[in-house]
Design a protein around this motif. Structure first.
Motif, short mmCIF file in Angstrom:
data_model
loop_
_atom_site.label_atom_id
_atom_site.label_comp_id
_atom_site.label_asym_id
_atom_site.label_seq_id
_atom_site.Cartn_x
_atom_site.Cartn_y
_atom_site.Cartn_z
N GLU A 1 -8.83 16.64 1.90
CA GLU A 1 -9.28 15.82 3.02
C GLU A 1 -8.40 16.08 4.23
N ILE A 2 -8.94 15.78 5.41
CA ILE A 2 -8.18 15.89 6.66
C ILE A 2 -7.98 14.48 7.19
N SER A 3 -6.73 14.04 7.24
CA SER A 3 -6.49 12.65 7.58
C SER A 3 -5.12 12.48 8.21
N ILE A 4 -4.91 11.30 8.80
CA ILE A 4 -3.59 10.90 9.29
C ILE A 4 -3.35 9.45 8.91
N PHE A 5 -2.09 9.04 8.93
CA PHE A 5 -1.68 7.66 8.66
C PHE A 5 -0.88 7.16 9.85
N PHE A 6 -1.01 5.86 10.12
CA PHE A 6 -0.34 5.27 11.28
C PHE A 6 0.26 3.94 10.87
N TYR B 1 0.83 -1.20 0.00
CA TYR B 1 0.00 0.00 0.00
C TYR B 1 0.87 1.25 0.00
N THR B 2 0.57 2.17 -0.89
CA THR B 2 1.24 3.47 -0.93
C THR B 2 0.31 4.50 -0.32
N PRO B 3 0.68 5.14 0.80
CA PRO B 3 -0.21 6.11 1.44
C PRO B 3 -0.66 7.18 0.45
N THR B 4 -1.97 7.35 0.34
CA THR B 4 -2.53 8.22 -0.68
C THR B 4 -3.73 8.97 -0.14
N TYR C 1 -2.46 2.09 8.74
CA TYR C 1 -3.84 2.46 9.02
C TYR C 1 -4.06 3.92 8.63
N LYS C 2 -5.32 4.24 8.33
CA LYS C 2 -5.66 5.60 7.94
C LYS C 2 -6.93 6.02 8.67
N PHE D 1 -1.98 16.72 16.41
CA PHE D 1 -2.58 16.24 15.16
C PHE D 1 -1.98 17.05 14.02
N VAL D 2 -1.38 16.34 13.06
CA VAL D 2 -0.82 16.98 11.86
C VAL D 2 -1.59 16.46 10.66
#
Length: 647
Positions: free
Chosen positions: A497-502, A488-491, A548-549, A579-580
């Motif tokens: 959108e407002i999001s974070i990845f973990f 998976y490539t974080p996209t 995770y997203k 939160f970034v």
């Protein structure tokens, strides 16, 4: 019949190995015998973005791959009564215009039949909408006990003001209802009815006895099944002998919900299972088991699977699908069931939500149901003695002998569940010695299906992860390796959108709580109860770690802080971290290692393309719809603005 089942059993397992043996089992177009089937409850308006019969028909291949044998359509009639309930029909012989025509329904049924599936309609016998056609054309059809007056039905202390009670002491009403049941057999070739509110005190027992017999014998060579919405075995016992083929194991589902999200000990699960099994032994009909449906999802305080069962949702699903009877899948449950679906307004299922663990668990369970005779609806349960870990581990076998050619050929399955939140070791005694095959394990099922041979002694030790589960089949079968992980490539779906990845080394049920300038965590979370919203596992990194997203959907402002937790919020990975937006957090680092900026086309590699969408070639021509596209040549395809590479 036993010999036929055995022949099919041998045929399935003597076939050569396939990339996904579960798909191979589920995708056969041979109609399954009663006792080996799985039912799927579909709200046509929610199932696809279009919300039509035609769009649902295009997705039937997905359901076949999932392992569905019976498609139960929630009410497809025109709606009335002012609140748009599908259970407030205005005409029993018309379809909801937004879903399509009767011809469209007939086409859906015909395609289902080609795939070896049945279609059952949801029947609403107790009432009509307050503005139904009959209100003006046949007012004598309403009221009861001989009184010609309109009354709202009541149940459980609730009066339903959008519907009028029908009068089953009027012989013309009885005939009209029976004619409507015949209508759908004639017009659409349907195969059965799920009957709503059969416990109504205003519908005489004699009606069910006469109507079910009439409809079952209506058309020569056509089998019509009846599923009653009630726990007939334990509750509405007056209907035990009227002719229903299936009832709800409602009391059992209620016991699972009572066990709920915090349950740990195995003993109450066994106690309530025994109550259900004892009641089942006293009836001739089959039973439907489930963990959720439209009532549990929406009517009972609007709870998703995670909100209702927490970490228990996966092992309780395994239990419900292997313990007894015919299992039910509620629409969207296969991708996690973490939406509250307002069926009054046909909330669309978010098929982009991902719970690979739930999807692969369910489709493996359906394959087991189809291929292993020991999981037949009425095969008995044998509880296995657990000498250690007994308060947290539940284990049972189901076994059937299949006579063939004068020798006994048997089928046996072993189910082991760890209800503890932590890893637990347990020793089981009294097992059948010899070769066993592990078909399902919680440790790897999110990565895909696999199968592994083992040899068991009569006393065998097991170690399971917290909330872990395994299912074994007695015998020797081909071993199936896990598929290579999809990278998976974080996209970002969109740049705004407002999001974070973990990123983490451990696959778990992670939740995120975000708060800031708007005043409280609820300002940023769909789930206003702690621990907030579930994070979505998107895939794995090149090193095998899980990504995770979490994407905010309610507000445009960016929150100030976040908490990421698991174990129902009891264990916090991060607590009060800044939160970034678009930040990529790696477990162990409290600040993002990078900011994700990639949007639009994303390249994913895999032997199979994903389900549930249309695929296009690079020129924009549609080349595949809905089903696993294993027949497509290798190349590049576009789905939902992302690029997929089949190699």
């Amino acid at each position: 019949m036993n010999r036929l089942i055995l022949a099919l059993f041998v045929l399935v397992f003597s076939a050569p190995a396939f990339a996904d043996y579960v798909d191979d089992i589920n995708n056969t177009t041979v109609k399954r015998a009663e006792g080996t089937r799985v039912v799927y409850e579909m709200n046509v308006g929610s199932f696809t973005p279009e919300g039509t019969f035609a769009a649902a028909q295009a997705k039937l291949g997905d359901l076949k791959t999932l392992g569905v044998d019976i498609l139960w359509l929630m009410p497809i009639y025109p709606r009335g009564g002012g609140i748009n309930s599908p259970y407030a029909p205005t005409n029993f012989q018309k379809t909801n215009d937004s879903y399509g025509t009767i011809a469209d329904l007939k086409s859906l049924v015909a395609r289902a039949h080609e795939l070896g599936m049945e279609v059952w309609l949801d029947w609403v016998p107790n009432h009509t909408a307050t503005n139904a056609d009959w209100v003006t054309t046949h007012p004598e059809y309403y009221g009861w006990n001989g009184q010609q007056e309109f009354r709202h039905p009541s149940a459980g202390g609730i009066t339903y003001n959008d519907v009028w009670q029908l009068n089953y002491y009027n012989t013309e009403l009885v005939q009209a209802m029976n004619n409507a049941l015949k209508f759908w057999i004639d017009e659409a070739d349907i195969d059965g009815y799920r009957c709503d509110y059969i416990s109504s005190p205003q519908i005489p027992v004699s009606y069910w006895t006469e109507a079910i017999s009439l409809i079952k014998n209506y058309k020569s060579g056509k089998t019509i099944s009846f599923l009653g919405e009630a726990d007939i075995a334990q509750d509405v016992t007056k209907l035990k002998t009227v002719g229903f083929d299936y009832d709800y194991a409602w009391a059992y589902q209620s016991s699972l919900a009572s066990y709920g999200s915090s349950g740990v000990y195995a003993a109450p699960l066994k106690t309530n299972a025994d109550k259900m099994l004892t009641a089942s032994g006293s009836v001739s009909f089959n039973r439907m088991l489930y963990v959720t449906n439209h009532d549990q999802n929406y009517n009972e305080n609007k709870k998703t699977l995670t909100e209702k069962y927490g970490q228990n949702r996966h092992p309780l699903t395994v239990l419900a699908y292997t313990l007894y009877g015919m299992p039910l899948i509620y629409n969207g449950q296969e991708v996690g069931g973490n939406q509250v679906l307002d069926y009054f307004n046909d909330t669309k299922i978010d098929w982009n939500a991902k719970d690979a663990k739930m999807l692969n668990t369910i489709r493996t369970l359906t394959a087991l149901k189809h291929a292993v005779p020991a999981l037949g609806d009425k095969v008995g349960v044998n509880w296995v003695t657990v000498s250690t870990g007994s308060t947290n581990v539940l284990a049972f076998t189901r076994k059937v002998s299949l006579p063939s050619g004068g020798t006994e050929e048997g089928s046996e399955v072993l189910v082991v569940l760890n209800m503890a939140t932590t890893q637990t070791s347990a020793t089981l005694t009294g097992l059948t010695e010899g070769a066993w095959s592990q078909w399902l394990t919680s440790e790897t099922i999110s990565q895909g299906t696999s199968r592994k041979q083992q040899t068991f002694s009569a006393t065998q030790s097991f170690t399971l992860e917290g909330k872990g589960y395994r299912v074994y089949v007695k015998g020797t079968f081909s071993e199936e390796e896990l598929p290579a992980p999809e990278i998976y490539t974080p996209t970002l779906e969109t740049a705004d959108e407002i999001s974070i990845f973990f990123e983490t080394a451990t696959e778990r049920d992670y939740a995120v709580w975000a708060w800031g300038a708007l005043g409280g965590g609820e300002a940023y979370c769909q789930n206003t109860n702690w621990p907030g919203d579930a994070m979505t596992m998107m895939g794995q990194s090149a090193t095998g770690r899980y990504i995770y997203k979490y994407t905010l959907t309610k507000v445009s402002e960016v929150p100030d802080n976040l908490i990421i937790s698991y174990d129902g919020g009891n264990t916090k990975i991060y607590d009060g971290v800044a939160f970034v937006n678009h930040g990529y957090y790696v477990e162990g680092n409290s600040t993002p290692t990078e900011i994700i900026t990639t949007t639009g086309i994303q390249e994913l590699r895999g032997e199979r393309l994903a389900q549930r969408d249309d695929y296009y070639d690079l020129s924009g021509r549609k080349v595949a719809t809905a089903e696993f596209s294993s027949s497509l040549p290798k190349g590049i395809y576009i789905r939902g603005g992302k690029k997929y590479v089949k190699r």
